[in-house]
Design an enzyme around this catalytic site. Structure first.
Site, short mmCIF file in Angstrom:
data_model
loop_
_atom_site.label_atom_id
_atom_site.label_comp_id
_atom_site.label_asym_id
_atom_site.label_seq_id
_atom_site.Cartn_x
_atom_site.Cartn_y
_atom_site.Cartn_z
N ASP A 1 -13.23 5.45 1.50
CA ASP A 1 -11.82 5.36 1.74
C ASP A 1 -11.44 6.81 1.44
OD1 ASP A 1 -9.11 5.07 1.39
OD2 ASP A 1 -9.11 3.72 -0.17
N ASP B 1 0.93 -1.03 -0.06
CA ASP B 1 -0.05 0.17 0.10
C ASP B 1 0.86 1.34 0.02
OD1 ASP B 1 -1.68 2.24 0.54
OD2 ASP B 1 -2.23 1.65 2.56
N LYS C 1 2.64 11.33 -3.41
CA LYS C 1 1.88 10.71 -4.31
C LYS C 1 0.81 11.78 -4.87
CE LYS C 1 -1.73 7.00 -3.69
NZ LYS C 1 -2.01 6.07 -2.47
#
Lengths: 579, 111
Positions: free
Chosen positions: A169, A9, A70
């Site tokens: 999420d 992850d 990210k």
């Protein structure tokens, strides 16, 4: 023995690595820690720092430290770290390399394959960039799976009765919501929606701006541009956010934040949870809107949902749980740590691909519509860029669809094909993700048939081909964002560069030599304190971090007298810890 | 060329739940990671007949061997016509059938 494939992850704030052993999922801990902060930095000796050490360094040397990389994946961006430029892929590769090493330490041999999770709402370019980061890190990315899907896999495994789940999420940088049907050992994603630039970092930013306004009003200070002070405020904002999950009020205090007009500025500010919730209300509303779009995409309503699964650290925000309760009428699930379940799902999928087990099968969908533009009509008027959807949102992966088009001029020898991602009937309002031209078409009257085929693979990466029916001539491309994409030789170069970074460990620099003895002693003490971080209690660590911050502020201002008291206290703590 | 019913191994009278069950079982045995061709075939078969709407569409447009009367019979089975469909529902059915998923346009579906 089959190859072990690790599950990773790769998060905005935190990353984890997991494997399946004897049918059981293990998150691999590094020095007792399962979570690796997604921070990368260059240390005093020029060595590469990843994780906790880089995160601690961020306060002191923000210019040598990179966080939340990210958020830049898939963009044509460069970040500067210790005066050198890096692409987002390279920084991500450093994190992946560290995770790979952690897993290799654990299993006792080298590993080369991984399943990496990405936000469901990650675009084609963002997925390509993630795969490249893997390559730079020396990992073959055998599959990319969507984060909410990975989490659903964990909750869905071993589920005996049929259930419909909503996976909410909210991570550090991205938001995804998926509606999932779990039945008979199949985890079937019915719809997905999201926002790939919405997350806990945005919440921090709201608090940071609040603090900035406060400093401007109270002290007349413009803090933008003071790198270290900003880094401390960012950290203070994040801490305040975390504490507001449990407390109705927090006190934000930073002593010796910076000097202004000869006087030190101390930050003292109270923040109420209700004030904070007002600040982030627009973001929460956006996630609820996305949730409704996902439900609609699955042709379901809130009453059809049996369970809500929370994923990502930001779902600890109490008002999110309240909003979901108001919508659905029951409490969300959280048995599996929201920070860990994505990595666990990645490991489970990895084990399945490696042939270890097939207890649960994943069926996923694309959250985007893909298509092309053609001469057509928009609002009843002829328009040259009508969007022609070919693969529809929420189609099951892998999917391949074709559409036939005709040339509109006699003797037309070339066709320009543009591929878009989006929902708008006007193609120009969608995101153009690639274009190509088919040339040397037959010299025939208008109506020459060209078939366009879009093929979206299991990783969510699009392959496109066009074919002149009469001649059979074909042209195919894999959509890639020409700007952010590496050429193969550049990729190899990046790989060497990152390997070099890891090879330079242990070198010393003499950057600190010009300082006074008191300053040098203080720096050594900080290093010693940081080396103890892994073994001390959270409370001690907090005290130490506070003192380090104070010492750093003193070092920055060059005021040796201000060092004495915090150095003494830090010394006492270390003495107490070591005895 | 196998029909979707044959691919999923269900009868033409199967219910939504039975079709779904058969589909899930086949997916379990043929994960998308193993054989994409096979998975796609199962997926397409399922999408063709997963609910009443799609079965009607399949019956109307994928059985060219039937006569028009037989098509009508397929669309509106005699035993259910006893209570005729309300006009509003019929219109809704027509608009849903005439959606973009039909081969009305110059569209070619490849497998």
């Amino acid at each position: 023995m089959s190859d072990i494939i690790i599950g990773i992850d790769l998060g905005t704030t935190n990353s984890e690595v997991a494997i399946v052993e004897n049918g059981k999922v293990t998150i691999i801990a590094d020095a007792g820690k399962k979570i690796l902060p997604s921070f990368v930095g260059i240390g005093d000796g020029g060595e590469i720092l990843v994780g906790e050490t880089a995160r601690n360094q961020y306060l002191v040397y923000p210019e040598r430290t990179v966080k939340s990389i990210k958020r830049l994946m898939g963009q044509d961006a460069q970040v500067v770290m210790a005066d050198r430029q890096y692409s987002p892929q390279e920084i991500s590769a450093v994190i992946l390399k560290r995770l790979k090493a952690i897993a290799e330490d654990y299993v006792g041999h080298s590993l080369s394959k991984a399943v990496i999770t990405v936000p469901a709402y990650f675009s084609d370019a963002q997925r390509q960039a993630t795969r490249e980061a893997g390559e730079i890190a020396g990992l073959e990315v055998v599959r990319m799976i969507n984060e909410p899907t990975a989490a659903a896999l964990v909750y869905g495994a071993g589920q005996s009765e049929a259930k419909r789940m909503l996976v909410y999420d909210l991570g550090g940088g991205t938001f995804d919501v998926s509606v999932v049907n779990v039945q008979a050992g199949v985890v079937e994603v019915l719809s997905s929606h999201g926002d790939n630039h919405l997350g806990g970092d945005d919440f921090d930013q709201q608090i940071v701006e609040h603090i900035q306004n406060h400093l401007r009003e109270q002290h007349g200070v413009e803090i933008e541009g003071h790198g270290k002070a900003m880094a401390r405020i960012v950290r203070a904002a994040e801490n305040a956010k975390l504490r507001l999950s449990d407390e109705p009020f927090v006190q934000i205090e930073e002593e010796y934040l910076l000097e202004h007009g000869g006087t030190p500025i101390h930050l003292t500010l109270e923040l109420a949870r209700s004030t904070y919730e007002d600040m982030i209300a627009d973001y929460i509303n956006a996630t609820m809107d996305a949730t409704h779009i996902a439900l609609k995409g699955a042709k379901l309503t809130a009453t059809d949902i049996d369970e809500i699964i929370l994923v990502g650290g930001s779902t600890r925000t109490p008002c999110i749980r309240e909003r979901l309760f108001d919508e659905f009428g029951f409490e969300p699930h959280g048995e599996v740590d929201p920070d860990l379940c994505v990595a666990m799902g990645a490991a489970m999928q990895a084990a399945m691909i490696a042939g270890q087990s097939i207890d649960t099968v994943l069926v996923d969908v694309t959250p985007y519509t893909y298509g092309t533009s053609a001469l057509g009509y928009l609002d009843g008027m002829p328009y040259p860029y009508q969007f022609v959807p070919i693969i529809h949102k929420n189609s099951v992966l892998p999917v391949r669809k074709s559409e036939a088009f005709m040339t509109h001029q006699d003797g037309q020898r070339a066709v320009n094909v543009r591929i878009y991602q989006g929902e708008d009937p006007d193609a120009l309002n969608n995101i153009e993700i690639g274009e190509f031209t088919i040339e040397d078409l037959l010299d025939v009257p208008a109506g020459n048939i060209i078939t366009l085929t879009l093929d979206l693979d299991l990783n969510g990466i699009l392959h496109v081909s066009a074919r002149e029916k009469a001649s059979g001539m074909e042209k195919s491309i894999t959509i890639n964002n020409a700007i952010s994409r590496f050429a193969p030789e550049e990729l190899a170069g990046a790989k060497r560069r990152i390997e070099g970074l890891f090879g330079e460990e242990g070198a010393e620099t003499d950057a600190d030599r010009s300082e006074s003895a008191a300053a040098a002693e203080a720096r050594n003490l900080i290093k010693k304190a940081e080396s103890l971080f892994d073994t001390v209690s959270a409370e001690d660590k907090e005290d130490m971090v506070d003192l380090i911050e104070t010492i750093m502020a003193g070092l920055e201002s060059g005021n040796d007298a201000a060092l004495r008291e915090p150095v003494e206290r830090l010394n006492d703590i270390i003495y107490y810890l070591e005895s | 060329m196998k029909s979707p019913y044959q691919i999923l191994g269900v009868s033409e009278q199967a219910s939504d739940a039975e079709i779904k069950q058969a589909y899930l079982q086949l997916v379990k045995d043929n994960p998308p990671d193993r054989d994409q061709q096979r998975f796609r075939q199962i997926q397409q078969a399922y999408e063709a007949i997963k609910d009443g709407d799609s079965r009607l569409r399949y019956a109307l447009f994928h059985l060219p061997s039937l006569t028009f009367d037989e098509l009508l019979e397929h669309a509106f089975p005699q035993n259910r016509v006893a209570h005729a469909m309300p006009a509003e529902d019929f219109l809704k059915l027509l608009t849903s059938v005439a959606s973009d998923k039909l081969p009305f346009k110059t569209q070619v579906k490849a497998s």
